[in-house]
Design a protein around this motif. Sequence first.
Motif, PDB file in Angstrom:
ATOM      1  N   ALA A   1       0.928  -1.234   0.030  1.00 28.95           N
ATOM      2  CA  ALA A   1      -0.073   0.113   0.137  1.00 28.95           C
ATOM      3  C   ALA A   1       0.819   1.148   0.029  1.00 28.95           C
ATOM      4  O   ALA A   1       0.594   2.296  -0.762  1.00 28.95           O
ATOM      5  CB  ALA A   1      -0.949  -0.161   1.033  1.00 28.95           C
ATOM      6  N   LEU A   2       1.779   1.302   0.735  1.00 27.42           N
ATOM      7  CA  LEU A   2       2.945   2.463   0.816  1.00 27.42           C
ATOM      8  C   LEU A   2       3.434   2.641  -0.558  1.00 27.42           C
ATOM      9  O   LEU A   2       3.749   3.751  -1.214  1.00 27.42           O
ATOM     10  CB  LEU A   2       3.789   2.054   1.930  1.00 27.42           C
ATOM     11  CG  LEU A   2       4.852   3.352   2.076  1.00 27.42           C
ATOM     12  CD1 LEU A   2       4.125   4.723   2.360  1.00 27.42           C
ATOM     13  CD2 LEU A   2       5.807   2.789   3.208  1.00 27.42           C
TER      14      LEU A   2
ATOM     15  N   HIS B   1       1.782   6.419  -6.870  1.00 31.51           N
ATOM     16  CA  HIS B   1       0.809   7.582  -7.299  1.00 31.51           C
ATOM     17  C   HIS B   1       1.432   8.778  -7.261  1.00 31.51           C
ATOM     18  O   HIS B   1       1.039   9.801  -8.165  1.00 31.51           O
ATOM     19  CB  HIS B   1      -0.304   7.113  -6.460  1.00 31.51           C
ATOM     20  CG  HIS B   1      -1.526   8.091  -6.912  1.00 31.51           C
ATOM     21  ND1 HIS B   1      -2.009   9.125  -6.233  1.00 31.51           N
ATOM     22  CD2 HIS B   1      -2.583   7.923  -7.854  1.00 31.51           C
ATOM     23  CE1 HIS B   1      -2.897   9.786  -6.635  1.00 31.51           C
ATOM     24  NE2 HIS B   1      -3.403   8.889  -7.565  1.00 31.51           N
ATOM     25  N   ASP B   2       2.162   9.162  -6.132  1.00 33.24           N
ATOM     26  CA  ASP B   2       2.590  10.617  -6.232  1.00 33.24           C
ATOM     27  C   ASP B   2       3.493  10.825  -7.321  1.00 33.24           C
ATOM     28  O   ASP B   2       3.798  11.972  -7.880  1.00 33.24           O
ATOM     29  CB  ASP B   2       3.115  10.550  -4.887  1.00 33.24           C
ATOM     30  CG  ASP B   2       2.086  10.742  -3.460  1.00 33.24           C
ATOM     31  OD1 ASP B   2       0.958  10.876  -3.876  1.00 33.24           O
ATOM     32  OD2 ASP B   2       2.609  10.637  -2.533  1.00 33.24           O
TER      33      ASP B   2
ATOM     34  N   THR C   1       5.316  13.274 -12.440  1.00 34.63           N
ATOM     35  CA  THR C   1       5.638  13.313 -13.881  1.00 34.63           C
ATOM     36  C   THR C   1       4.727  13.850 -14.737  1.00 34.63           C
ATOM     37  O   THR C   1       5.224  14.195 -15.890  1.00 34.63           O
ATOM     38  CB  THR C   1       6.329  11.880 -14.198  1.00 34.63           C
ATOM     39  OG1 THR C   1       5.151  10.705 -13.867  1.00 34.63           O
ATOM     40  CG2 THR C   1       7.348  11.254 -13.434  1.00 34.63           C
ATOM     41  N   GLU C   2       3.580  13.681 -14.490  1.00 39.78           N
ATOM     42  CA  GLU C   2       2.570  14.127 -15.300  1.00 39.78           C
ATOM     43  C   GLU C   2       2.504  15.352 -15.490  1.00 39.78           C
ATOM     44  O   GLU C   2       2.424  15.869 -16.585  1.00 39.78           O
ATOM     45  CB  GLU C   2       1.118  13.549 -14.759  1.00 39.78           C
ATOM     46  CG  GLU C   2      -0.048  13.911 -15.373  1.00 39.78           C
ATOM     47  CD  GLU C   2      -1.580  13.538 -14.861  1.00 39.78           C
ATOM     48  OE1 GLU C   2      -2.131  12.936 -15.514  1.00 39.78           O
ATOM     49  OE2 GLU C   2      -1.308  13.606 -13.559  1.00 39.78           O
TER      50      GLU C   2
ATOM     51  N   ALA D   1       2.242   3.748 -14.427  1.00 38.40           N
ATOM     52  CA  ALA D   1       0.706   3.399 -14.265  1.00 38.40           C
ATOM     53  C   ALA D   1       0.673   1.700 -14.195  1.00 38.40           C
ATOM     54  O   ALA D   1      -0.058   1.137 -13.664  1.00 38.40           O
ATOM     55  CB  ALA D   1       0.171   3.949 -15.495  1.00 38.40           C
ATOM     56  N   ALA D   2       1.742   1.491 -15.174  1.00 38.69           N
ATOM     57  CA  ALA D   2       1.872  -0.116 -14.975  1.00 38.69           C
ATOM     58  C   ALA D   2       2.130  -0.623 -13.639  1.00 38.69           C
ATOM     59  O   ALA D   2       1.769  -1.961 -13.079  1.00 38.69           O
ATOM     60  CB  ALA D   2       2.943  -0.542 -16.215  1.00 38.69           C
ATOM     61  N   ALA D   3       3.064  -0.162 -12.933  1.00 41.69           N
ATOM     62  CA  ALA D   3       3.527  -0.468 -11.462  1.00 41.69           C
ATOM     63  C   ALA D   3       2.102  -0.122 -10.581  1.00 41.69           C
ATOM     64  O   ALA D   3       2.148  -1.225  -9.663  1.00 41.69           O
ATOM     65  CB  ALA D   3       4.582   0.400 -11.275  1.00 41.69           C
ATOM     66  N   MET D   4       1.698   0.678 -10.754  1.00 43.64           N
ATOM     67  CA  MET D   4       0.490   0.875  -9.803  1.00 43.64           C
ATOM     68  C   MET D   4      -0.479  -0.159  -9.926  1.00 43.64           C
ATOM     69  O   MET D   4      -1.102  -0.728  -9.126  1.00 43.64           O
ATOM     70  CB  MET D   4      -0.129   2.208 -10.131  1.00 43.64           C
ATOM     71  CG  MET D   4       0.452   3.505  -9.454  1.00 43.64           C
ATOM     72  SD  MET D   4      -0.463   5.146  -9.553  1.00 43.64           S
ATOM     73  CE  MET D   4      -0.485   5.204 -11.099  1.00 43.64           C
TER      74      MET D   4
END
Length: 82
Positions: free
Chosen positions: A23-24, A30-31, A36-37, A49-52
């Motif tokens: 979760a961490l 996500h942050d 990067t976005e 995104a793939a890692a998330m």
Amino acid sequence: MHDVGMNMGQLAMSMRQIDDTIALARTWCHDLYHATESFGMERTEEKLAAAMKALDEARAALEGYEEAIEADHNAVGTVRLV
């Protein structure tokens, strides 16, 4: 309690720690994704995104671990010294 050489409470605590760690990692990912976005880093965003998604799948795979531990505990039984 030790059952068949395994401390069930310790096992559950370790599984919870794995879930919390995932979760961490998901939060960090996500942050970073949003950071990067902001700079238009599409390729890096894609990787994050793939890692998330993978981290979400890992957490989903662990859902119900407490019930699984309990069911396994009940199936194996308890070794008692007499």
